[in-house]
Design a protein around this motif. Structure first.
Motif, short mmCIF file in Angstrom:
data_model
loop_
_atom_site.label_atom_id
_atom_site.label_comp_id
_atom_site.label_asym_id
_atom_site.label_seq_id
_atom_site.Cartn_x
_atom_site.Cartn_y
_atom_site.Cartn_z
N SER B 119 1.18 -4.50 7.54
CA SER B 119 1.21 -5.84 8.66
C SER B 119 1.99 -6.86 8.77
N PHE B 120 2.81 -7.02 8.26
CA PHE B 120 3.37 -8.11 7.52
C PHE B 120 5.22 -7.62 8.78
N MET B 121 5.63 -6.31 8.72
CA MET B 121 6.30 -6.48 9.20
C MET B 121 5.24 -6.13 10.61
N VAL B 122 4.70 -5.40 11.39
CA VAL B 122 3.92 -5.27 12.63
C VAL B 122 3.94 -6.44 13.03
N MET B 123 3.51 -8.27 11.87
CA MET B 123 3.24 -9.29 12.29
C MET B 123 1.75 -9.01 13.33
#
Lengths: 104, 365
Positions: B119-123
């Motif tokens: 989730s962090f990577m794909v924002m």
């Protein structure tokens, strides 16, 4: 007045599985744990009324087939998003190879 | 047209109410017949495939980033950071997706941990996007209900193209993060995120904000782009495959039809693409039976393919259809790609108010 209703034969439901049961226009779900204890809950997910009997039973948990919402089927407790409302549960007993659930 | 289009697809606009009135919201969707025991078998969970694929995904990222850092003073670092970027900015999308469904692993905390990293990577905020995706599965391509329709009719072409390098999604994600840091949601998020879940959104945004602040400060202090190339930056430069895959899912197909065989594509892809995309190319199967883990989708496909419109043989084949369809919809919004079911397939479910995908207006003109 609560009454015990015959829901299914003990062999109708496999260990760690769930089957549907209909009575008086209402849906219920009957579970058998790996150690052969029977449980019953409302038949539909409290999130969007999906039939729980099509879901997956795993380690005391029923998972809704639509959005993977999880409930502890022994207590009906919702285990996180997207289900937030607990399931209603019903007492069960086994007599003579038949599973009964107690309905109000 | 821009304002009309956005109003039509808005979750808080008149089409949303019309969809509810027409019985399209939370409708009963078509499912192919699969024997009960076989279905239960396909739904069974195990950790092995996802542990392997996650180790490969994160392991490759560490190796590629390491080599890129070692070569940072030469142009030879570019291919390594480019590959790292795709794993960060694109492959994170399907990991977010699979772990969000809770089907990738048998062990719950593994799903949750990978979900939060992805989730962090794909924002995408892990809480808000979980609810958004839940709605997407309930009301797939139902106009005014589905928050994840990528290609509207007409499509926002400039937005679609700019998003191949994240030029719309990333600024929107940053704006939402700042909104969340301040303890607020957008109007659309407020439509699908329950009150009790909102504090989680605000807490995550504050953590992420702090991480990005540290990354930017590190870049400024060190006088190097390297921190941004490794964290945050790949959401821009590595995002293009997310859209290459994602546009194949539903673009140009039927709207307001409660049958995934008519509004979703299954596309055959090679092993590399299937790894990057976590088998989400089997998209009809996934939508019809969302509890089947990604690594069992090829088996599910074999089980039900006789009941589905033919799978597309390649990404290229899907694009040969979807690009002309989306371009034609710029002028003719009633146009859609009509998927023909094979002989012997069960007919699609058709309540009287539901069409076959033509997206007829729900609100009389």
């Amino acid at each position: 007045m609560p009454q015990w209703i015959p829901a299914c034969a003990t062999d109708d439901v496999d260990p760690e599985d769930v089957i549907p049961f209909e009575h008086a226009g209402e849906s219920y779900a009957v579970y058998r744990s790996p150690d052969d204890v029977y449980y019953a809950t409302a038949g539909h997910c409290s999130h969007e009324r999906e039939l729980l009997c099509d879901g997956l039973v795993m380690g005391g948990v029923i998972e809704c087939p639509k959005h993977n919402g999880r409930f502890d089927y022994t207590s009906g407790k919702a285990m996180g998003a997207p289900v937030l409302v607990d399931l209603r549960t019903y007492p069960t007993k086994v007599e003579g190879g038949t599973v009964y659930i107690e309905l109000a | 047209m821009g304002r009309e289009r956005l109003e039509r697809y808005s979750l808080v606009g008149p089409d949303s109410r019309a969809a509810v009135d027409a019985g399209l919201a939370s409708a009963d969707w078509y499912r192919s017949a699969v024997p009960r025991k076989r279905m239960k078998e396909l739904m069974r969970r195990c950790d092995g495939p996802a542990v392997r694929d996650t180790a490969l995904w994160l392991g490759l990222m560490i190796v590629l980033a390491g080599v890129g850092i070692l070569l940072r003073d030469s142009w030879w670092c570019v291919p390594f950071f480019a590959a790292y970027g795709v794993l960060y900015g694109s492959a994170s999308d399907s990991r977010w997706h699979e772990c969000g469904h809770g089907t990738a692993f048998r062990t719950r905390w593994m799903d949750e941990a990978v979900y939060r990293i992805a989730s962090f990577m794909v924002m995408r905020d892990p809480t808000a996007s979980r609810w958004s995706h839940t709605r997407h599965h309930t009301d797939t391509l139902v106009v005014g209900r589905d928050p994840e329709i990528q290609a509207m009719r007409p499509a926002r072409l400039a937005k679609l193209l700019a998003n191949f390098v994240g030029l719309v999604d990333v600024p929107v994600a940053m704006r939402l993060m700042v909104l969340h840091v301040g303890g607020r949601l957008s109007a659309e998020e407020a439509d699908y995120v329950p009150e009790s879940e909102r504090p989680k959104v605000f807490r995550t945004a504050r953590i992420w904000f702090a991480i990005y602040a540290v990354v930017i400060a590190s870049a400024v202090v060190s006088g190097s782009w390297l921190p941004v190339v490794l964290v945050g930056g790949p959401a821009l430069y590595g995002r293009y495959m997310l859209y290459v895959y994602g546009l194949t899912q539903h673009s140009g197909l039927g709207e307001n039809v409660v049958d995934h065989r008519l509004n979703t594509r299954t596309v055959r892809m090679n092993a590399v693409n299937r790894f990057l995309y976590s088998n989400m190319n089997y998209h009809v199967e996934h939508h019809m039976f969302p509890m089947v883990p990604y690594h069992r989708l090829p088996e599910l496909h074999e089980e039900i393919k006789g009941d589905l419109a033919p799978a597309y043989p390649s990404i290229w084949a899907a694009y040969r259809e979807l690009v002309p369809a989306v371009l034609r919809q710029l002028k003719d919004q009633s146009y859609y790609v009509r998927r023909e079911l094979p002989p012997g397939a069960r007919p699609f479910h058709e309540p009287s108010t539901v069409n076959d995908g033509r997206a007829l207006p729900l609100i009389p003109a």
